[in-house]
Design a protein around this motif. Structure first.
Motif, PDB file in Angstrom:
ATOM      1  N   ASN A   9       0.823  -1.209   0.000  1.00 46.71           N
ATOM      2  CA  ASN A   9       0.000   0.000   0.000  1.00 46.71           C
ATOM      3  C   ASN A   9       0.860   1.263   0.000  1.00 46.71           C
ATOM      4  OD1 ASN A   9      -2.487  -1.338  -0.030  1.00 46.71           O
ATOM      5  ND2 ASN A   9      -2.513  -1.541   2.213  1.00 46.71           N
ATOM      6  N   ARG A  10       1.972   1.179   0.705  1.00 48.96           N
ATOM      7  CA  ARG A  10       2.892   2.329   0.754  1.00 48.96           C
ATOM      8  C   ARG A  10       3.501   2.569  -0.633  1.00 48.96           C
ATOM      9  NH1 ARG A  10       4.608   6.452   1.758  1.00 48.96           N
ATOM     10  NH2 ARG A  10       6.008   7.180   3.390  1.00 48.96           N
ATOM     11  N   LEU A  11       3.873   1.473  -1.295  1.00 51.69           N
ATOM     12  CA  LEU A  11       4.493   1.579  -2.611  1.00 51.69           C
ATOM     13  C   LEU A  11       3.544   2.202  -3.619  1.00 51.69           C
ATOM     14  CD1 LEU A  11       7.115   0.827  -4.132  1.00 51.69           C
ATOM     15  CD2 LEU A  11       6.042  -1.352  -4.719  1.00 51.69           C
ATOM     16  N   ARG A  12       2.239   1.908  -3.483  1.00 49.82           N
ATOM     17  CA  ARG A  12       1.261   2.439  -4.433  1.00 49.82           C
ATOM     18  C   ARG A  12       1.137   3.959  -4.369  1.00 49.82           C
ATOM     19  NH1 ARG A  12      -4.419  -0.357  -4.317  1.00 49.82           N
ATOM     20  NH2 ARG A  12      -4.306   0.330  -2.144  1.00 49.82           N
ATOM     21  N   THR A  13       1.496   4.541  -3.223  1.00 50.54           N
ATOM     22  CA  THR A  13       1.391   5.996  -3.078  1.00 50.54           C
ATOM     23  C   THR A  13       2.615   6.730  -3.611  1.00 50.54           C
ATOM     24  OG1 THR A  13       2.414   6.078  -0.877  1.00 50.54           O
ATOM     25  CG2 THR A  13       0.044   5.614  -0.977  1.00 50.54           C
ATOM     26  N   MET A  14       3.661   5.992  -3.979  1.00 46.68           N
ATOM     27  CA  MET A  14       4.928   6.616  -4.366  1.00 46.68           C
ATOM     28  C   MET A  14       5.029   6.797  -5.871  1.00 46.68           C
ATOM     29  SD  MET A  14       7.673   4.539  -1.983  1.00 46.68           S
ATOM     30  CE  MET A  14       7.419   4.332  -0.216  1.00 46.68           C
ATOM     31  N   GLY A  15       5.630   7.907  -6.279  1.00 44.81           N
ATOM     32  CA  GLY A  15       5.998   8.104  -7.666  1.00 44.81           C
ATOM     33  C   GLY A  15       7.383   7.546  -7.928  1.00 44.81           C
ATOM     34  N   VAL A  16       7.800   7.607  -9.183  1.00 46.73           N
ATOM     35  CA  VAL A  16       9.107   7.070  -9.561  1.00 46.73           C
ATOM     36  C   VAL A  16      10.245   7.759  -8.813  1.00 46.73           C
ATOM     37  CG1 VAL A  16      10.720   6.767 -11.472  1.00 46.73           C
ATOM     38  CG2 VAL A  16       8.293   6.283 -11.809  1.00 46.73           C
ATOM     39  N   PRO A  17      10.248   9.110  -8.679  1.00 42.90           N
ATOM     40  CA  PRO A  17      11.351   9.759  -7.950  1.00 42.90           C
ATOM     41  C   PRO A  17      11.474   9.262  -6.506  1.00 42.90           C
ATOM     42  CG  PRO A  17      10.138  11.374  -9.218  1.00 42.90           C
ATOM     43  CD  PRO A  17       9.333  10.110  -9.261  1.00 42.90           C
ATOM     44  N   GLU A  18      10.320   9.052  -5.854  1.00 47.04           N
ATOM     45  CA  GLU A  18      10.386   8.602  -4.468  1.00 47.04           C
ATOM     46  C   GLU A  18      10.886   7.169  -4.379  1.00 47.04           C
ATOM     47  OE1 GLU A  18       7.831   8.248  -0.320  1.00 47.04           O
ATOM     48  OE2 GLU A  18       6.890   9.142  -2.086  1.00 47.04           O
ATOM     49  N   ILE A  19      10.474   6.316  -5.295  1.00 47.79           N
ATOM     50  CA  ILE A  19      10.952   4.933  -5.286  1.00 47.79           C
ATOM     51  C   ILE A  19      12.477   4.904  -5.436  1.00 47.79           C
ATOM     52  CG2 ILE A  19      10.942   2.743  -6.536  1.00 47.79           C
ATOM     53  CD1 ILE A  19       7.984   3.294  -7.180  1.00 47.79           C
ATOM     54  N   GLY A  20      12.982   5.725  -6.361  1.00 44.58           N
ATOM     55  CA  GLY A  20      14.433   5.813  -6.521  1.00 44.58           C
ATOM     56  C   GLY A  20      15.111   6.314  -5.271  1.00 44.58           C
ATOM     57  N   TYR A  21      14.511   7.314  -4.630  1.00 43.39           N
ATOM     58  CA  TYR A  21      15.065   7.864  -3.388  1.00 43.39           C
ATOM     59  C   TYR A  21      15.096   6.803  -2.293  1.00 43.39           C
ATOM     60  CZ  TYR A  21      15.135  10.534   0.986  1.00 43.39           C
ATOM     61  OH  TYR A  21      15.427  11.005   2.242  1.00 43.39           O
ATOM     62  N   ARG A  22      14.011   6.033  -2.168  1.00 45.04           N
ATOM     63  CA  ARG A  22      13.939   5.002  -1.135  1.00 45.04           C
ATOM     64  C   ARG A  22      14.974   3.902  -1.386  1.00 45.04           C
ATOM     65  NH1 ARG A  22      11.091   7.395   2.925  1.00 45.04           N
ATOM     66  NH2 ARG A  22       9.166   8.310   2.124  1.00 45.04           N
ATOM     67  N   LEU A  23      15.156   3.521  -2.631  1.00 45.33           N
ATOM     68  CA  LEU A  23      16.150   2.499  -2.949  1.00 45.33           C
ATOM     69  C   LEU A  23      17.556   2.983  -2.607  1.00 45.33           C
ATOM     70  CD1 LEU A  23      14.779   1.172  -6.367  1.00 45.33           C
ATOM     71  CD2 LEU A  23      14.841  -0.066  -4.190  1.00 45.33           C
ATOM     72  N   LEU A  24      17.849   4.244  -2.951  1.00 47.33           N
ATOM     73  CA  LEU A  24      19.157   4.809  -2.633  1.00 47.33           C
ATOM     74  C   LEU A  24      19.362   4.869  -1.128  1.00 47.33           C
ATOM     75  CD1 LEU A  24      21.780   6.204  -3.510  1.00 47.33           C
ATOM     76  CD2 LEU A  24      20.516   8.375  -3.545  1.00 47.33           C
ATOM     77  N   GLN A  25      18.321   5.249  -0.415  1.00 49.06           N
ATOM     78  CA  GLN A  25      18.398   5.329   1.045  1.00 49.06           C
ATOM     79  C   GLN A  25      18.665   3.948   1.648  1.00 49.06           C
ATOM     80  OE1 GLN A  25      14.749   6.436   3.288  1.00 49.06           O
ATOM     81  NE2 GLN A  25      15.951   8.139   4.083  1.00 49.06           N
ATOM     82  N   ALA A  26      18.013   2.917   1.092  1.00 47.29           N
ATOM     83  CA  ALA A  26      18.216   1.555   1.594  1.00 47.29           C
ATOM     84  C   ALA A  26      19.657   1.104   1.389  1.00 47.29           C
ATOM     85  CB  ALA A  26      17.255   0.606   0.898  1.00 47.29           C
ATOM     86  N   VAL A  27      20.224   1.438   0.236  1.00 45.19           N
ATOM     87  CA  VAL A  27      21.619   1.082  -0.040  1.00 45.19           C
ATOM     88  C   VAL A  27      22.549   1.807   0.933  1.00 45.19           C
ATOM     89  CG1 VAL A  27      23.483   1.261  -1.732  1.00 45.19           C
ATOM     90  CG2 VAL A  27      21.198   0.545  -2.469  1.00 45.19           C
ATOM     91  N   GLN A  28      22.286   3.093   1.152  1.00 44.03           N
ATOM     92  CA  GLN A  28      23.115   3.871   2.070  1.00 44.03           C
ATOM     93  C   GLN A  28      23.065   3.307   3.486  1.00 44.03           C
ATOM     94  OE1 GLN A  28      21.395   7.753   1.380  1.00 44.03           O
ATOM     95  NE2 GLN A  28      23.030   8.334  -0.039  1.00 44.03           N
ATOM     96  N   LEU A  29      21.884   2.852   3.908  1.00 43.09           N
ATOM     97  CA  LEU A  29      21.754   2.274   5.245  1.00 43.09           C
ATOM     98  C   LEU A  29      22.578   1.005   5.385  1.00 43.09           C
ATOM     99  CD1 LEU A  29      17.978   2.698   6.171  1.00 43.09           C
ATOM    100  CD2 LEU A  29      19.915   4.091   6.863  1.00 43.09           C
ATOM    101  N   ARG A  30      22.547   0.170   4.343  1.00 50.15           N
ATOM    102  CA  ARG A  30      23.326  -1.069   4.398  1.00 50.15           C
ATOM    103  C   ARG A  30      24.819  -0.773   4.444  1.00 50.15           C
ATOM    104  NH1 ARG A  30      19.812  -4.655   6.334  1.00 50.15           N
ATOM    105  NH2 ARG A  30      17.825  -4.449   5.236  1.00 50.15           N
ATOM    106  N   LEU A  31      25.254   0.214   3.669  1.00 53.67           N
ATOM    107  CA  LEU A  31      26.667   0.584   3.691  1.00 53.67           C
ATOM    108  C   LEU A  31      27.061   1.150   5.056  1.00 53.67           C
ATOM    109  CD1 LEU A  31      27.079   2.257   0.174  1.00 53.67           C
ATOM    110  CD2 LEU A  31      28.101   0.111   0.943  1.00 53.67           C
ATOM    111  N   GLU A  32      26.167   1.948   5.606  1.00 48.80           N
ATOM    112  CA  GLU A  32      26.432   2.534   6.919  1.00 48.80           C
ATOM    113  C   GLU A  32      26.570   1.439   7.967  1.00 48.80           C
ATOM    114  OE1 GLU A  32      23.951   5.515   9.749  1.00 48.80           O
ATOM    115  OE2 GLU A  32      24.116   6.125   7.644  1.00 48.80           O
ATOM    116  N   LEU A  33      25.721   0.430   7.868  1.00 38.78           N
ATOM    117  CA  LEU A  33      25.779  -0.684   8.802  1.00 38.78           C
ATOM    118  C   LEU A  33      27.083  -1.457   8.640  1.00 38.78           C
ATOM    119  CD1 LEU A  33      24.554  -2.607  10.874  1.00 38.78           C
ATOM    120  CD2 LEU A  33      23.296  -3.707   9.015  1.00 38.78           C
ATOM    121  N   LEU A  34      27.469  -1.715   7.406  1.00 39.51           N
ATOM    122  CA  LEU A  34      28.682  -2.486   7.150  1.00 39.51           C
ATOM    123  C   LEU A  34      29.940  -1.734   7.562  1.00 39.51           C
ATOM    124  CD1 LEU A  34      27.826  -4.027   3.664  1.00 39.51           C
ATOM    125  CD2 LEU A  34      28.052  -5.267   5.824  1.00 39.51           C
TER     126      LEU A  34
END
Length: 309
Positions: A9-34
């Motif tokens: 349901n959350r994904l359905r509310t997002m546009g393409v720019p936000e999906i890209g932003y969320r994916l980038l944020q997820a990658v950054q979080l994993r790098l930060e953790l590592l």
């Protein structure tokens, strides 16, 4: 609602720019953790200049007994948490324990902790509420009005226990920028009510260690918020509250080279969001009574802090 349904349901509310932003944020979080970049220490704070309190002269014409009674309640270990009145949490409390269910949240990397999973954290709203540290301001108010050092020393115990139990960046208290921001605002009020940088708690060698520990945590809060702001479809009152905390902290404690940048960014975005989130007739665009007064409170705190400084 299951986690998968919520995400869909959350994904359905997002546009393409936000999906890209969320994916980038997820990658950054994993790098930060590592790389464990979030655990780096702040540079030594400059202690020559601090912000002024939200009003020029802190008031003292109140019924002292009422404030002391509230503070005594906290020192005795009783906290009001939503529907839990006089909940016996102890003093100091177990900060990672949900007072409603008794669930103890794990000390894992906070930004990747699923705080929506009640099996892991219990009722997150009940866990987070004491960690906003409104009860800390009760101790500071009682000290300011009465001069009784028990309340100032209680405030130190309160904070030291939180630093011990909630090490940056681990646990549920390092997941939401809004929660960090609200905590910073209450810390600012507490700092000034205790006497600011001239507080007697900071005079001894041990007191200077406590002051540095508090300032280090403030830096970590600001750094976290500045790099983890709510954007796109999340940019509602959450973003406003995050900017509030960053602004108040940067004004109260302009102790690091990043402080000016944090203040400028928060000021600029607060101005933009004030106009964006509220209609010309003054009604908040989320059109909920609670958010109406919450955002109004936020705007007033920003205005009072900025005016005083």
């Amino acid at each position: 609602m299951s986690s998968l349904s919520w995400k869909f349901n959350r994904l359905r509310t997002m546009g393409v720019p936000e999906i890209g932003y969320r994916l980038l944020q997820a990658v950054q979080l994993r790098l930060e953790l590592l790389l464990q970049e979030s655990s780096k220490k702040s540079s030594p704070p400059k202690l020559s200049t601090f912000g002024k309190p939200w009003i020029n002269t802190l008031p003292n014409q109140f019924d002292v007994r009422l404030y002391c009674d509230a503070a005594d309640h906290v020192l005795a270990g009783y906290f009001d948490v939503f529907a839990l009145k006089d909940a016996k949490l102890g003093f100091p409390p177990r900060w990672n324990r949900d007072p409603k269910t008794g669930t103890e949240a794990p000390l894992v990397f906070g930004k990747t902790l699923d705080y929506r999973d009640e099996r892991i954290v219990g009722d997150i709203k009940y866990l987070w509420e004491p960690n906003r540290h409104l009860h800390l301001t009760s101790l500071a108010q009682a000290y300011h009005l009465s001069g009784d050092k028990r309340y100032a020393e209680g405030a130190q115990t309160f904070l030291e226990s939180w630093f011990d139990q909630c090490p940056y960046p681990l646990g549920v208290n390092w997941t939401s920028s809004l929660e960090l921001a609200i905590r910073l605002v209450n810390w600012s009020f507490t700092w000034h009510l205790l006497g600011g940088s001239s507080c007697y708690l900071f005079t001894s060698d041990e007191g200077q260690r406590f002051q540095r520990r508090w300032l280090d945590s403030i830096f970590q809060h600001c750094q976290f918020i500045a790099g983890f702001l709510s954007r796109h479809s999340s940019a509602n009152n959450h973003l406003y509250g995050e900017l509030l905390g960053l602004f108040v902290a940067a004004v109260t404690w302009p102790c690091w080279r990043e402080s000016e940048q944090w203040k400028t960014q928060a000021y600029r975005e607060l101005e933009t969001e004030t106009l964006k989130q509220n209609a010309p007739d003054g009604v908040n665009r989320e059109q909920a009574v609670y958010y109406q007064h919450e955002v109004t409170d936020m705007m007033l705190i920003c205005w009072l802090t900025a005016r005083a400084n």
